[in-house]
Scaffold this motif. Structure first.
Motif, PDB file in Angstrom:
ATOM      1  N   ARG A  74       0.811  -1.172  -0.012  1.00 33.69           N
ATOM      2  CA  ARG A  74      -0.049   0.002  -0.123  1.00 33.69           C
ATOM      3  C   ARG A  74       1.000   1.296  -0.046  1.00 33.69           C
ATOM      4  NH1 ARG A  74      -4.734   2.731  -0.821  1.00 33.69           N
ATOM      5  NH2 ARG A  74      -5.320   0.517  -1.361  1.00 33.69           N
ATOM      6  N   ASP A  75       1.922   1.101   0.786  1.00 35.99           N
ATOM      7  CA  ASP A  75       2.891   2.573   0.864  1.00 35.99           C
ATOM      8  C   ASP A  75       3.498   2.698  -0.483  1.00 35.99           C
ATOM      9  OD1 ASP A  75       2.214   2.937   3.298  1.00 35.99           O
ATOM     10  OD2 ASP A  75       4.084   2.254   4.179  1.00 35.99           O
ATOM     11  N   VAL A  76       4.087   1.693  -1.080  1.00 36.59           N
ATOM     12  CA  VAL A  76       4.753   1.714  -2.584  1.00 36.59           C
ATOM     13  C   VAL A  76       3.630   2.448  -3.491  1.00 36.59           C
ATOM     14  CG1 VAL A  76       5.291   0.578  -4.328  1.00 36.59           C
ATOM     15  CG2 VAL A  76       6.306  -0.120  -2.422  1.00 36.59           C
ATOM     16  N   LEU A  77       2.394   2.058  -3.438  1.00 35.52           N
ATOM     17  CA  LEU A  77       1.395   2.443  -4.455  1.00 35.52           C
ATOM     18  C   LEU A  77       1.078   3.882  -4.303  1.00 35.52           C
ATOM     19  CD1 LEU A  77      -1.011  -0.624  -4.666  1.00 35.52           C
ATOM     20  CD2 LEU A  77       0.457   0.200  -6.304  1.00 35.52           C
ATOM     21  N   LEU A  78       0.960   4.187  -2.767  1.00 40.31           N
ATOM     22  CA  LEU A  78       0.700   5.626  -2.390  1.00 40.31           C
ATOM     23  C   LEU A  78       1.838   6.684  -2.948  1.00 40.31           C
ATOM     24  CD1 LEU A  78      -1.224   5.283   0.986  1.00 40.31           C
ATOM     25  CD2 LEU A  78      -1.995   5.892  -1.100  1.00 40.31           C
ATOM     26  N   LYS A  79       3.212   6.069  -2.560  1.00 41.79           N
ATOM     27  CA  LYS A  79       4.208   6.659  -3.066  1.00 41.79           C
ATOM     28  C   LYS A  79       4.290   7.142  -4.596  1.00 41.79           C
ATOM     29  CE  LYS A  79       7.003   5.585   0.842  1.00 41.79           C
ATOM     30  NZ  LYS A  79       8.217   4.845   1.416  1.00 41.79           N
ATOM     31  N   ILE A  80       3.712   6.093  -5.177  1.00 44.10           N
ATOM     32  CA  ILE A  80       3.872   6.208  -6.748  1.00 44.10           C
ATOM     33  C   ILE A  80       2.705   7.323  -7.229  1.00 44.10           C
ATOM     34  CG2 ILE A  80       2.813   5.367  -8.718  1.00 44.10           C
ATOM     35  CD1 ILE A  80       4.360   2.408  -7.791  1.00 44.10           C
ATOM     36  N   LEU A 141      -7.874   6.406   6.192  1.00 42.61           N
ATOM     37  CA  LEU A 141      -6.831   7.463   6.135  1.00 42.61           C
ATOM     38  C   LEU A 141      -5.246   6.469   6.022  1.00 42.61           C
ATOM     39  CD1 LEU A 141      -5.899  10.953   7.377  1.00 42.61           C
ATOM     40  CD2 LEU A 141      -4.216   9.058   7.687  1.00 42.61           C
ATOM     41  N   VAL A 142      -5.147   5.517   6.649  1.00 49.16           N
ATOM     42  CA  VAL A 142      -3.790   4.741   6.668  1.00 49.16           C
ATOM     43  C   VAL A 142      -3.775   4.070   5.134  1.00 49.16           C
ATOM     44  CG1 VAL A 142      -2.679   2.790   7.426  1.00 49.16           C
ATOM     45  CG2 VAL A 142      -3.723   4.313   9.163  1.00 49.16           C
ATOM     46  N   ARG A 143      -4.881   3.779   4.555  1.00 44.18           N
ATOM     47  CA  ARG A 143      -4.832   2.997   3.362  1.00 44.18           C
ATOM     48  C   ARG A 143      -4.721   4.175   2.116  1.00 44.18           C
ATOM     49  NH1 ARG A 143      -5.397  -1.890   2.413  1.00 44.18           N
ATOM     50  NH2 ARG A 143      -6.450  -1.470   0.386  1.00 44.18           N
ATOM     51  N   GLY A 144      -5.000   5.516   2.550  1.00 43.07           N
ATOM     52  CA  GLY A 144      -4.863   6.571   1.535  1.00 43.07           C
ATOM     53  C   GLY A 144      -6.147   6.684   0.708  1.00 43.07           C
ATOM     54  N   ARG A 279       1.154  10.544   5.223  1.00 40.02           N
ATOM     55  CA  ARG A 279       2.438  10.820   5.144  1.00 40.02           C
ATOM     56  C   ARG A 279       2.970  11.073   3.722  1.00 40.02           C
ATOM     57  NH1 ARG A 279       2.675   5.722   7.521  1.00 40.02           N
ATOM     58  NH2 ARG A 279       3.540   4.262   6.255  1.00 40.02           N
ATOM     59  N   THR A 280       2.352  10.144   2.792  1.00 44.24           N
ATOM     60  CA  THR A 280       3.128  10.239   1.363  1.00 44.24           C
ATOM     61  C   THR A 280       2.337  11.552   0.879  1.00 44.24           C
ATOM     62  OG1 THR A 280       1.092   8.873   0.798  1.00 44.24           O
ATOM     63  CG2 THR A 280       2.992   7.794   1.034  1.00 44.24           C
ATOM     64  N   MET A 281       1.228  12.401   1.359  1.00 42.49           N
ATOM     65  CA  MET A 281       0.607  13.577   0.663  1.00 42.49           C
ATOM     66  C   MET A 281       1.275  14.856   1.319  1.00 42.49           C
ATOM     67  SD  MET A 281      -1.924  12.699  -1.373  1.00 42.49           S
ATOM     68  CE  MET A 281      -0.811  11.355  -1.981  1.00 42.49           C
ATOM     69  N   ASP A 282       2.424  14.549   2.253  1.00 37.97           N
ATOM     70  CA  ASP A 282       2.934  15.819   2.846  1.00 37.97           C
ATOM     71  C   ASP A 282       3.317  16.669   1.940  1.00 37.97           C
ATOM     72  OD1 ASP A 282       3.339  16.726   5.292  1.00 37.97           O
ATOM     73  OD2 ASP A 282       5.398  16.193   5.485  1.00 37.97           O
ATOM     74  N   ASN A 283       4.076  16.248   0.715  1.00 39.08           N
ATOM     75  CA  ASN A 283       4.764  17.549  -0.150  1.00 39.08           C
ATOM     76  C   ASN A 283       3.637  17.215  -1.357  1.00 39.08           C
ATOM     77  OD1 ASN A 283       6.882  17.927   1.462  1.00 39.08           O
ATOM     78  ND2 ASN A 283       7.811  15.896   0.706  1.00 39.08           N
ATOM     79  N   ASP A 284       2.665  16.898  -1.334  1.00 39.79           N
ATOM     80  CA  ASP A 284       1.973  16.838  -2.670  1.00 39.79           C
ATOM     81  C   ASP A 284       1.461  18.438  -2.711  1.00 39.79           C
ATOM     82  OD1 ASP A 284      -1.363  17.068  -3.572  1.00 39.79           O
ATOM     83  OD2 ASP A 284      -0.259  15.414  -4.667  1.00 39.79           O
ATOM     84  N   PRO A 285       1.557  19.096  -3.782  1.00 42.75           N
ATOM     85  CA  PRO A 285       1.509  20.503  -4.000  1.00 42.75           C
ATOM     86  C   PRO A 285      -0.050  21.042  -3.866  1.00 42.75           C
ATOM     87  CG  PRO A 285       1.977  19.722  -6.025  1.00 42.75           C
ATOM     88  CD  PRO A 285       2.133  18.649  -5.159  1.00 42.75           C
ATOM     89  N   MET A 286      -0.987  20.031  -4.526  1.00 45.24           N
ATOM     90  CA  MET A 286      -2.191  20.591  -4.336  1.00 45.24           C
ATOM     91  C   MET A 286      -2.969  20.271  -2.935  1.00 45.24           C
ATOM     92  SD  MET A 286      -4.420  21.944  -6.248  1.00 45.24           S
ATOM     93  CE  MET A 286      -6.338  22.314  -6.264  1.00 45.24           C
ATOM     94  N   HIS A 287      -2.430  19.044  -2.353  1.00 42.43           N
ATOM     95  CA  HIS A 287      -2.663  18.711  -1.018  1.00 42.43           C
ATOM     96  C   HIS A 287      -2.558  19.691  -0.083  1.00 42.43           C
ATOM     97  CE1 HIS A 287      -3.517  16.097   2.381  1.00 42.43           C
ATOM     98  NE2 HIS A 287      -4.166  15.257   1.558  1.00 42.43           N
ATOM     99  N   ARG A 288      -1.171  20.320  -0.340  1.00 40.43           N
ATOM    100  CA  ARG A 288      -0.450  21.244   0.612  1.00 40.43           C
ATOM    101  C   ARG A 288      -1.495  22.505   0.558  1.00 40.43           C
ATOM    102  NH1 ARG A 288       4.265  20.620  -0.845  1.00 40.43           N
ATOM    103  NH2 ARG A 288       4.299  22.351  -2.382  1.00 40.43           N
ATOM    104  N   TRP A 289      -1.655  22.748  -0.648  1.00 38.71           N
ATOM    105  CA  TRP A 289      -2.377  24.079  -0.859  1.00 38.71           C
ATOM    106  C   TRP A 289      -3.777  24.047  -0.187  1.00 38.71           C
ATOM    107  CZ3 TRP A 289      -7.198  24.735  -3.497  1.00 38.71           C
ATOM    108  CH2 TRP A 289      -7.725  26.232  -3.732  1.00 38.71           C
ATOM    109  N   LEU A 290      -4.383  22.877  -0.304  1.00 40.27           N
ATOM    110  CA  LEU A 290      -5.771  22.818   0.337  1.00 40.27           C
ATOM    111  C   LEU A 290      -5.761  22.805   1.980  1.00 40.27           C
ATOM    112  CD1 LEU A 290      -8.736  21.973   0.845  1.00 40.27           C
ATOM    113  CD2 LEU A 290      -8.063  19.474   0.743  1.00 40.27           C
TER     114      LEU A 290
END
Length: 307
Positions: A74-80, A141-144, A279-290
């Motif tokens: 699951r972590d690999v898929l979320l990071k991708i 949330l843990v499963r993204g 945690r994989t969404m920490d640096n996602d630009p759109m997520h951070r903007w929200l």
């Protein structure tokens, strides 16, 4: 794409198979036939040299090795998803991102109504789905499967980022025609009255009941249990009952309904509301903007309270 002779597309199938533990349901989610899904499971078994899922009675259960694989896959898929499929630059005005949030109706009323309004002005194509809190919220949330959770401090999930949004007080609310209390309330009066409260999930977790039991050794006399915060004040009208609820929501309803707001007879701890994300969404630009938009709106809403 292959890595060490493994077709990485199979990881998507493995993730779904381990979650559903059922060939038929997994096939539906993967948009494949049952026979094709069984074939995929066979290829996965060959690669990992493990049965992964075994039939036990009418159910399939993961092997110990499959259980160890579940979180890393699951972590690999979320990071991708977050690092490869997300664009480094974005334009909110043209983005069509869809966000799924776990939050209560209380927070929708006092916060997210304003969030949705502001974001619609700047990013009209962004869409939202609000999910109520439940027994599996943390797992989502843990499963993204959700982008954000807005929850009290006790629901913070280790190893995932969080941010304090605001603190909330509790107040007591009665119908303006309630003859059992005046402008103040003693603990004896409070405990003698019938209460309206909120319960969530299959276990009917009560909002502040655990605190009362731990602090005083007794629970309130619950006469009405509802499933959302917004119905609390409405269920008080025309009765001699009392509700203990969030101060912001109580003040909002007191502008429209015949209600009286009273201080609690005991000091109830301040509730701290946090925003959580994977945690994989920490640096996602759109997520951070929200997240930044939510923080800015909170600051703006808090200014009149601090004045």
């Amino acid at each position: 794409m292959r890595f060490n002779h493994l077709d990485l597309n199979l990881l998507v199938a493995l993730d779904v198979l381990l979650e559903e533990q059922n060939i038929t349901r997994a096939a539906e989610r993967l948009h494949m036939t049952q026979s094709a899904t069984s074939g995929v499971l066979g290829r996965l078994r060959t690669y990992f040299e493990d049965d992964l899922l075994v039939q036990v009675g009418r159910k399939m259960q993961p092997t110990p090795y499959a259980q160890e694989l579940a979180d890393p896959v699951r972590d690999v898929l979320l990071k991708i998803r977050s690092s490869i499929t997300s664009k480094p630059a974005f334009d909110p005005a043209t983005s069509k991102r869809h966000f799924r949030l776990v939050t209560s109706d209380y927070l929708i009323s006092v916060l997210f109504a304003s969030v949705i309004q502001k974001i619609h002005q700047e990013a009209p194509n962004i869409t939202f789905e609000m999910l109520g809190p439940g027994d599996n919220s943390a797992e989502l949330l843990v499963r993204g499967e959700v982008d954000l959770m807005i929850v009290p401090e006790r629901y913070i999930i280790e190893d995932h980022p969080s941010q304090l949004l605001f603190e909330e007080e509790h107040v007591c609310v009665v119908w303006s025609g309630n003859s059992l209390v005046s402008q103040s309330l003693t603990l004896e009066q409070y405990m003698d009255m019938g209460h309206v409260s909120v319960g969530f999930g299959r276990t009917r977790h009560m909002s502040i009941e655990d605190w009362f039991i731990n602090q005083y050794g007794f629970s309130r006399r619950l006469e009405v249990i509802t499933n959302d915060f917004n119905t609390l004040p409405q269920l008080l009208i025309g009765t001699q009952r009392i509700a203990t609820m969030h101060g912001r929501l109580a003040r909002l309803y007191a502008q429209h309904l015949p209600l009286r707001i009273l201080p609690p007879p005991v000091k109830i701890p301040v509730m701290r509301e946090f925003m959580l994300w994977h945690r994989t969404m920490d640096n996602d630009p759109m997520h951070r903007w929200l997240r930044e938009q939510i923080g800015e709106i909170i600051n703006r809403l808090e200014q009149p309270l601090a004045a």
